[in-house]
Design a protein around this motif. Structure first.
Motif, PDB file in Angstrom:
ATOM      1  N   TRP A 150       0.695  -1.206   0.063  1.00 56.38           N
ATOM      2  CA  TRP A 150       0.061   0.040  -0.005  1.00 56.38           C
ATOM      3  C   TRP A 150       0.852   1.165   0.052  1.00 56.38           C
ATOM      4  O   TRP A 150       1.899   1.295   0.746  1.00 56.38           O
ATOM      5  N   CYS A 151       0.467   2.181  -0.868  1.00 57.21           N
ATOM      6  CA  CYS A 151       1.071   3.627  -0.739  1.00 57.21           C
ATOM      7  C   CYS A 151       0.990   4.086   0.540  1.00 57.21           C
ATOM      8  O   CYS A 151       0.044   4.147   1.172  1.00 57.21           O
ATOM      9  N   THR A 152       2.195   4.712   1.170  1.00 62.71           N
ATOM     10  CA  THR A 152       2.119   5.401   2.424  1.00 62.71           C
ATOM     11  C   THR A 152       2.812   7.021   2.340  1.00 62.71           C
ATOM     12  O   THR A 152       3.401   7.694   3.387  1.00 62.71           O
ATOM     13  N   PHE A 153       2.871   7.409   1.120  1.00 63.29           N
ATOM     14  CA  PHE A 153       3.375   8.724   0.782  1.00 63.29           C
ATOM     15  C   PHE A 153       4.638   8.800   1.400  1.00 63.29           C
ATOM     16  O   PHE A 153       4.887  10.128   2.049  1.00 63.29           O
ATOM     17  N   GLY A 154       5.811   8.140   1.262  1.00 59.70           N
ATOM     18  CA  GLY A 154       7.136   8.155   1.935  1.00 59.70           C
ATOM     19  C   GLY A 154       7.285   7.856   3.160  1.00 59.70           C
ATOM     20  O   GLY A 154       8.435   8.002   3.604  1.00 59.70           O
ATOM     21  N   ASP A 155       6.386   7.248   3.895  1.00 63.12           N
ATOM     22  CA  ASP A 155       6.823   6.648   5.174  1.00 63.12           C
ATOM     23  C   ASP A 155       7.375   5.260   5.110  1.00 63.12           C
ATOM     24  O   ASP A 155       8.495   5.274   5.003  1.00 63.12           O
ATOM     25  N   ARG A 156       6.744   4.194   4.768  1.00 65.67           N
ATOM     26  CA  ARG A 156       7.152   2.937   4.560  1.00 65.67           C
ATOM     27  C   ARG A 156       7.904   2.805   3.138  1.00 65.67           C
ATOM     28  O   ARG A 156       8.840   1.675   2.989  1.00 65.67           O
ATOM     29  N   GLU A 157       7.948   3.620   2.551  1.00 72.91           N
ATOM     30  CA  GLU A 157       8.596   3.612   1.047  1.00 72.91           C
ATOM     31  C   GLU A 157      10.216   3.683   1.467  1.00 72.91           C
ATOM     32  O   GLU A 157      10.915   3.411   0.351  1.00 72.91           O
ATOM     33  N   VAL A 158      10.509   3.934   2.500  1.00 76.01           N
ATOM     34  CA  VAL A 158      12.052   4.235   3.061  1.00 76.01           C
ATOM     35  C   VAL A 158      12.558   2.487   2.740  1.00 76.01           C
ATOM     36  O   VAL A 158      13.841   2.420   2.607  1.00 76.01           O
ATOM     37  N   PHE A 159      11.776   1.705   3.051  1.00 70.47           N
ATOM     38  CA  PHE A 159      12.107   0.325   2.963  1.00 70.47           C
ATOM     39  C   PHE A 159      12.376  -0.283   1.376  1.00 70.47           C
ATOM     40  O   PHE A 159      13.079  -0.990   1.234  1.00 70.47           O
ATOM     41  N   ASP A 160      11.533   0.596   0.539  1.00 77.38           N
ATOM     42  CA  ASP A 160      11.773   0.108  -0.680  1.00 77.38           C
ATOM     43  C   ASP A 160      13.104   0.888  -1.289  1.00 77.38           C
ATOM     44  O   ASP A 160      13.780   0.149  -2.420  1.00 77.38           O
ATOM     45  N   VAL A 161      13.614   1.876  -0.673  1.00 73.33           N
ATOM     46  CA  VAL A 161      14.855   2.695  -1.110  1.00 73.33           C
ATOM     47  C   VAL A 161      15.936   2.077  -0.791  1.00 73.33           C
ATOM     48  O   VAL A 161      16.711   1.530  -1.318  1.00 73.33           O
ATOM     49  N   ASP A 162      15.907   1.365   0.473  1.00 77.16           N
ATOM     50  CA  ASP A 162      16.801   0.678   0.961  1.00 77.16           C
ATOM     51  C   ASP A 162      17.187  -0.784   0.286  1.00 77.16           C
ATOM     52  O   ASP A 162      18.117  -0.921   0.253  1.00 77.16           O
ATOM     53  N   ALA A 163      15.778  -1.461  -0.052  1.00 76.44           N
ATOM     54  CA  ALA A 163      16.060  -2.623  -0.693  1.00 76.44           C
ATOM     55  C   ALA A 163      16.694  -2.240  -2.418  1.00 76.44           C
ATOM     56  O   ALA A 163      17.705  -3.051  -2.769  1.00 76.44           O
ATOM     57  N   ALA A 164      16.462  -1.235  -2.877  1.00 75.81           N
ATOM     58  CA  ALA A 164      16.874  -0.730  -4.209  1.00 75.81           C
ATOM     59  C   ALA A 164      18.601  -0.510  -3.950  1.00 75.81           C
ATOM     60  O   ALA A 164      19.119  -0.746  -5.027  1.00 75.81           O
ATOM     61  N   VAL A 165      18.888   0.176  -2.940  1.00 77.56           N
ATOM     62  CA  VAL A 165      20.280   0.173  -2.778  1.00 77.56           C
ATOM     63  C   VAL A 165      21.058  -0.734  -2.697  1.00 77.56           C
ATOM     64  O   VAL A 165      22.219  -1.066  -2.981  1.00 77.56           O
ATOM     65  N   HIS A 202       9.547   1.827  12.129  1.00 78.20           N
ATOM     66  CA  HIS A 202       8.286   0.826  12.228  1.00 78.20           C
ATOM     67  C   HIS A 202       9.111  -0.494  12.889  1.00 78.20           C
ATOM     68  O   HIS A 202       8.761  -1.770  12.477  1.00 78.20           O
ATOM     69  N   GLY A 203      10.121  -0.226  13.807  1.00 75.94           N
ATOM     70  CA  GLY A 203      10.524  -1.246  14.399  1.00 75.94           C
ATOM     71  C   GLY A 203      11.961  -1.829  13.691  1.00 75.94           C
ATOM     72  O   GLY A 203      12.504  -2.868  14.378  1.00 75.94           O
ATOM     73  N   ARG A 204      12.107  -1.423  12.610  1.00 83.11           N
ATOM     74  CA  ARG A 204      13.188  -1.947  11.623  1.00 83.11           C
ATOM     75  C   ARG A 204      14.477  -1.045  11.424  1.00 83.11           C
ATOM     76  O   ARG A 204      14.002  -0.009  11.400  1.00 83.11           O
ATOM     77  N   ARG A 205      15.515  -1.497  11.503  1.00 86.25           N
ATOM     78  CA  ARG A 205      16.570  -0.607  11.003  1.00 86.25           C
ATOM     79  C   ARG A 205      16.956  -0.571   9.657  1.00 86.25           C
ATOM     80  O   ARG A 205      17.277  -1.845   8.934  1.00 86.25           O
ATOM     81  N   LEU A 206      17.281   0.616   9.054  1.00 91.09           N
ATOM     82  CA  LEU A 206      17.797   0.409   7.632  1.00 91.09           C
ATOM     83  C   LEU A 206      19.141   0.468   7.742  1.00 91.09           C
ATOM     84  O   LEU A 206      19.982   0.718   8.486  1.00 91.09           O
ATOM     85  N   ARG A 207      19.696  -0.471   6.608  1.00 93.74           N
ATOM     86  CA  ARG A 207      21.034  -0.998   6.541  1.00 93.74           C
ATOM     87  C   ARG A 207      21.812  -0.514   5.117  1.00 93.74           C
ATOM     88  O   ARG A 207      23.200  -0.650   5.428  1.00 93.74           O
ATOM     89  N   HIS A 208      21.187  -0.054   4.461  1.00 90.24           N
ATOM     90  CA  HIS A 208      22.064   0.169   3.211  1.00 90.24           C
ATOM     91  C   HIS A 208      22.146   1.770   2.887  1.00 90.24           C
ATOM     92  O   HIS A 208      21.209   2.298   2.161  1.00 90.24           O
ATOM     93  N   ALA A 209      23.160   2.183   2.995  1.00 88.85           N
ATOM     94  CA  ALA A 209      23.441   3.952   2.923  1.00 88.85           C
ATOM     95  C   ALA A 209      23.757   4.181   1.571  1.00 88.85           C
ATOM     96  O   ALA A 209      24.640   3.525   1.067  1.00 88.85           O
ATOM     97  N   PRO A 210      23.111   5.404   0.979  1.00 87.08           N
ATOM     98  CA  PRO A 210      23.578   5.526  -0.302  1.00 87.08           C
ATOM     99  C   PRO A 210      24.750   6.532  -0.122  1.00 87.08           C
ATOM    100  O   PRO A 210      25.349   7.101   0.849  1.00 87.08           O
ATOM    101  N   ASP A 211      25.584   6.852  -1.294  1.00 88.41           N
ATOM    102  CA  ASP A 211      26.773   7.668  -1.310  1.00 88.41           C
ATOM    103  C   ASP A 211      26.449   9.171  -1.743  1.00 88.41           C
ATOM    104  O   ASP A 211      27.167   9.864  -1.605  1.00 88.41           O
ATOM    105  N   GLY A 212      24.928   9.237  -2.247  1.00 86.23           N
ATOM    106  CA  GLY A 212      24.672  10.679  -2.486  1.00 86.23           C
ATOM    107  C   GLY A 212      23.057  10.685  -2.549  1.00 86.23           C
ATOM    108  O   GLY A 212      22.468   9.528  -2.864  1.00 86.23           O
ATOM    109  N   VAL A 213      22.574  11.807  -2.377  1.00 84.88           N
ATOM    110  CA  VAL A 213      21.160  11.855  -2.229  1.00 84.88           C
ATOM    111  C   VAL A 213      20.612  13.202  -3.263  1.00 84.88           C
ATOM    112  O   VAL A 213      21.194  14.234  -3.006  1.00 84.88           O
TER     113      VAL A 213
END
Length: 345
Positions: A150-165, A202-213
């Motif tokens: 479900w779309c959450t307008f930038g909230d849980r989408e951080v998990f999508d970004v983390d997976a893509a990185v 949401h209780g989870r730690r993001l682990r994949h940092a980008p080199d630039g944003v």
């Protein structure tokens, strides 16, 4: 047959998700259809954490023949699992026209805005244009296109970004830059801030940092209602009828519990991005977010952030012309190499 249908439903998640079949009469591009011997659960795991499959095959006649024999032209894309158990449709394309050993120097993770997807012409144009500067990893965010959730307008989408990185790192790229557009821009700002600060989401730690944003047309805060387009988006999110319209007309599945609890805003997280390089791009003709937003983000980010205010630019992917896209692409390598930046306007 009933067991198979139930299995596919569990595999695909919400309506329009990966692996789900629809009974209602809609345009073929809005649904996933399994043809021939392709099994929706016959998928292979690559070294990048992506699940690879062949989906959405379309039948057409053999060119130059009238024998009635048909063949299937497949649409091939990856399936990327996230830390919170969604499955994203994703696609990777290497950089164009590069010599041996140069193709994996820079990866560009493209994160689309609300109602976007890999099938949208504007996102295809952006992804194609950026391939001159690096490999491109693009995806359908949750609740969009062929992805689950479900779309959450930038909230849980951080998990999508983390997976893509993580997927881009798995392909062997030396540097990874996240480029977000509108809702996707809020997601990449929040992702970089959360992963750098170690803050749980949401209780989870993001682990994949980008080199630039790179943030293009981002909001700085939630619940912006001072423009007509944003009041319309709030109607989509806050009313049952609005969510039904968004699902039918825009093919976006909005979480009815969005922002419960209210997540930290981009403005609250942008200061944690330092020392990761940050470029903020915003258009003077943006009808969604006024110039208050990029200036607030740049001030909160500190002196290391770079701010481009574009005179002829509107909003996000649809408003980005070829000249701005080329300057943006040329900036990416400079952004992560910590050299003098390409001059803005």
């Amino acid at each position: 047959m009933r067991e198979k249908a139930e299995g596919r439903k569990r595999f695909g998640g919400g309506t329009g998700g990966v692996g789900e079949q629809k009974d209602d009469a809609q345009d073929d591009s809005s649904r996933v259809v399994w043809w021939g011997s392709v099994d929706p659960v016959s998928i292979s795991m690559s070294g990048t954490g992506c699940l690879t499959t062949v989906m959405g095959m379309k039948r057409r006649s053999v060119c130059g023949e009238d024998s009635g024999v048909h063949y299937s032209a497949p649409t091939v894309y990856g399936m990327l699992p996230t830390a919170d158990s969604e499955i994203l449709a994703t696609r990777h394309a290497e950089r164009l026209d590069v010599g041996h050993g140069e193709s994996h120097r820079l990866a560009i993770v493209v994160v689309h805005g609300f109602s976007g997807s890999m099938a949208s012409p504007s996102l295809r144009r952006i992804s194609s244009g950026l391939r001159k500067y690096g490999g491109v990893q693009v995806m359908d965010l949750r609740g969009h296109g062929r992805s689950t959730g479900w779309c959450t307008f930038g909230d849980r989408e951080v998990f999508d970004v983390d997976a893509a990185v993580a997927a881009a790192r798995g392909f062997g790229y030396q540097r990874v830059v996240t480029v977000g557009w509108s809702m996707g821009a809020a997601a990449v700002i929040r992702h970089a801030g959360l992963v750098n600060s170690g803050t749980l989401c949401h209780g989870r730690r993001l682990r994949h940092a980008p080199d630039g944003v790179v943030s293009v047309s981002s909001t700085s805060r939630w619940f912006v209602r001072d423009t007509a387009p944003m009041r319309r988006i709030h109607w989509f999110a806050e009313h049952r009828t609005g969510r039904m319209v968004a699902r039918a007309a825009l093919r976006v599945r909005i979480d009815p519990r969005v922002f419960a609890p209210v997540p930290r805003s981009p403005l609250e997280m942008v200061g944690a991005i330092t020392p990761t390089p940050l470029l903020i791009v915003h258009g003077q003709r943006d009808r969604y977010f006024t110039l208050e937003h990029p200036h607030a983000l740049a001030a909160a980010a500190g002196p290391g952030a770079r701010l481009w205010i574009e005179a002829g630019f509107g909003h996000a992917e649809a408003g980005c012309g070829p000249d701005l896209l080329d300057r943006l692409g040329a900036q990416l390598a400079e952004l992560v190499d910590d050299r003098a930046p390409v001059a803005g306007p």
